[in-house]
Design a protein around this motif. Structure first.
Motif, short mmCIF file in Angstrom:
data_model
loop_
_atom_site.label_atom_id
_atom_site.label_comp_id
_atom_site.label_asym_id
_atom_site.label_seq_id
_atom_site.Cartn_x
_atom_site.Cartn_y
_atom_site.Cartn_z
N ARG A 11 32.94 10.66 -58.06
CA ARG A 11 32.52 11.28 -57.05
C ARG A 11 33.34 10.71 -55.68
O ARG A 11 33.56 11.60 -54.85
CB ARG A 11 30.92 10.78 -56.81
N HIS A 35 29.33 20.26 -54.21
CA HIS A 35 28.05 19.35 -54.00
C HIS A 35 26.81 20.21 -54.58
O HIS A 35 26.01 19.48 -55.28
CB HIS A 35 27.99 18.74 -52.60
N ASP A 36 26.49 21.08 -54.05
CA ASP A 36 25.49 22.04 -54.53
C ASP A 36 25.59 22.32 -56.05
O ASP A 36 24.64 22.14 -56.81
CB ASP A 36 25.49 23.51 -54.08
N THR A 39 24.69 19.16 -57.93
CA THR A 39 23.15 19.07 -57.60
C THR A 39 22.52 19.93 -58.84
O THR A 39 21.59 19.25 -59.37
CB THR A 39 22.67 19.29 -56.46
N HIS A 40 22.75 21.10 -58.71
CA HIS A 40 21.93 21.93 -59.69
C HIS A 40 22.30 21.68 -61.14
O HIS A 40 21.67 21.72 -62.18
CB HIS A 40 22.47 23.53 -59.50
N THR A 42 23.08 18.38 -62.33
CA THR A 42 22.16 17.53 -62.44
C THR A 42 20.69 17.73 -62.96
O THR A 42 20.15 17.26 -63.86
CB THR A 42 22.45 16.46 -61.50
N LYS A 43 20.26 18.54 -62.13
CA LYS A 43 18.75 19.05 -62.23
C LYS A 43 18.68 19.70 -63.48
O LYS A 43 17.72 19.54 -64.15
CB LYS A 43 18.60 19.84 -61.18
N THR A 59 28.47 17.00 -65.18
CA THR A 59 28.47 16.46 -63.91
C THR A 59 30.06 16.32 -63.35
O THR A 59 30.58 16.72 -62.22
CB THR A 59 27.64 15.04 -63.58
N SER A 62 31.45 19.55 -62.71
CA SER A 62 31.15 20.25 -61.62
C SER A 62 31.81 19.58 -60.26
O SER A 62 32.23 20.41 -59.54
CB SER A 62 29.51 19.98 -61.45
N TRP A 63 32.02 18.44 -60.54
CA TRP A 63 32.78 17.96 -59.38
C TRP A 63 34.38 18.48 -59.32
O TRP A 63 34.78 18.56 -58.21
CB TRP A 63 32.88 16.22 -59.67
#
Length: 214
Positions: A11, A35-36, A39-40, A42-43, A59, A62-63
Motif C-alpha cells: 500500500r 483505491h476504489d 476497497t471493493h 476487500t469487501k 488485494t 488490485s493495488w
C-alpha cells in the motif's frame, strides 16, 4: 508469511508510486480508481470468507492492476502492471507461486475478461464495479476525458455513448455477489444511455434534410 505486513508495504509503495507519477491526462485510471478497486475487492473477499493468503492475492493485484498506465500506453498496461508487481514482490521474498497468482489476477482484467477462478472473478468485478453504481455516469465522463486527453482528439458524445452501450451490453459480472448487488444498477445505467440515444435520434429526425447536407 505475514500477509498483513506485506500488504501494508505494498500500500505504501503504491501510494508513493502514484504521487511520483502524477499524470493529469489520466483522469480515470488514477489512484482514486485504484483505491476504489482495493476497497471493493476487500469487501468481496470478506463476503466470500477468503483466508489471509487469498485476500492478499486479490488485494495486492488490485493495488498494482493499473500501474502499467503510468509506464506506457494503455494497450498492454495489464502485462506491465503484472511485471511490476512480480518484481516488487520478489524483492520482498514472496514465493513465486504466490506472485504468479497475483499476476494472473491482474491479467484477468484484460478485456474481454476471462477469469478462471473466484479470486480472478473478484478482481474483475472490483475493477468494473462502477458499471452498476450511481457513480457510473461520472466515471464514464472521466473515462471519455482521459481518452480525449491521451489521443488529443475530441470524441463525439453520440459515438462515445454508442460505444458505452455496446460495452455494457457485452459485459456481465463474474461473481454471484456482483450479479446480485450490481446487475440491476448496471441495467438502469444502460437504460439511461439508451434513452439518451433515442432522444438524440428523434431530435435528428426532426432536422430538415437541408440542414443535414442531404
Amino acid at each position: 508469511m505475514k500477509y498483513t505486513e506485506i500488504l501494508e508495504v505494498v500500500r505504501q509503495y503504491i501510494e508513493q508510486f502514484y504521487d511520483a507519477k502524477e499524470d493529469s491526462t489520466l483522469t480515470f485510471h488514477n489512484f482514486a480508481h485504484t483505491h476504489d478497486v482495493v476497497t471493493h475487492a476487500t469487501k468481496m473477499a470478506k463476503h466470500y470468507g477468503l483466508d489471509e493468503r487469498e485476500t492478499f492475492v486479490v488485494t495486492t493485484a488490485s493495488w498494482f492492476h493499473d500501474t502499467g498506465y503510468y509506464t506506457g500506453e494503455a494497450n498492454g498496461h495489464e502485462q506491465r502492471g503484472a511485471e511490476m508487481a512480480g518484481g516488487f514482490l520478489k524483492n520482498l521474498g514472496v514465493k513465486e507461486e504466490l506472485i504468479q497468482e497475483v499476476q494472473k489476477c491482474i491479467m484477468a482484467t484484460v478485456m474481454p475478461q476471462k477469469p478462471e477462478n473466484l479470486l480472478q472473478q473478484i478482481m474483475c468485478d472490483a475493477d468494473l464495479y462502477h458499471f452498476g453504481t450511481e457513480q457510473f455516469s461520472e466515471r464514464n465522463m472521466l473515462m471519455q476525458e482521459e481518452v480525449e486527453r491521451k489521443t488529443g482528439c475530441k470524441i463525439d458524445n453520440n459515438n462515445w455513448r454508442k460505444a458505452t452501450i455496446c460495452l455494457l451490453e457485452s459485459h456481465f459480472f463474474k461473481t454471484g455477489y456482483g450479479r446480485e448487488l450490481l446487475e440491476y444498477g448496471k441495467k438502469k445505467n444502460l437504460e439511461r444511455l439508451k434513452r439518451k440515444e433515442t432522444r438524440g435520434m428523434m431530435r435528428k429526425s426532426h432536422i430538415p434534410n437541408s440542414c443535414l447536407g442531404e
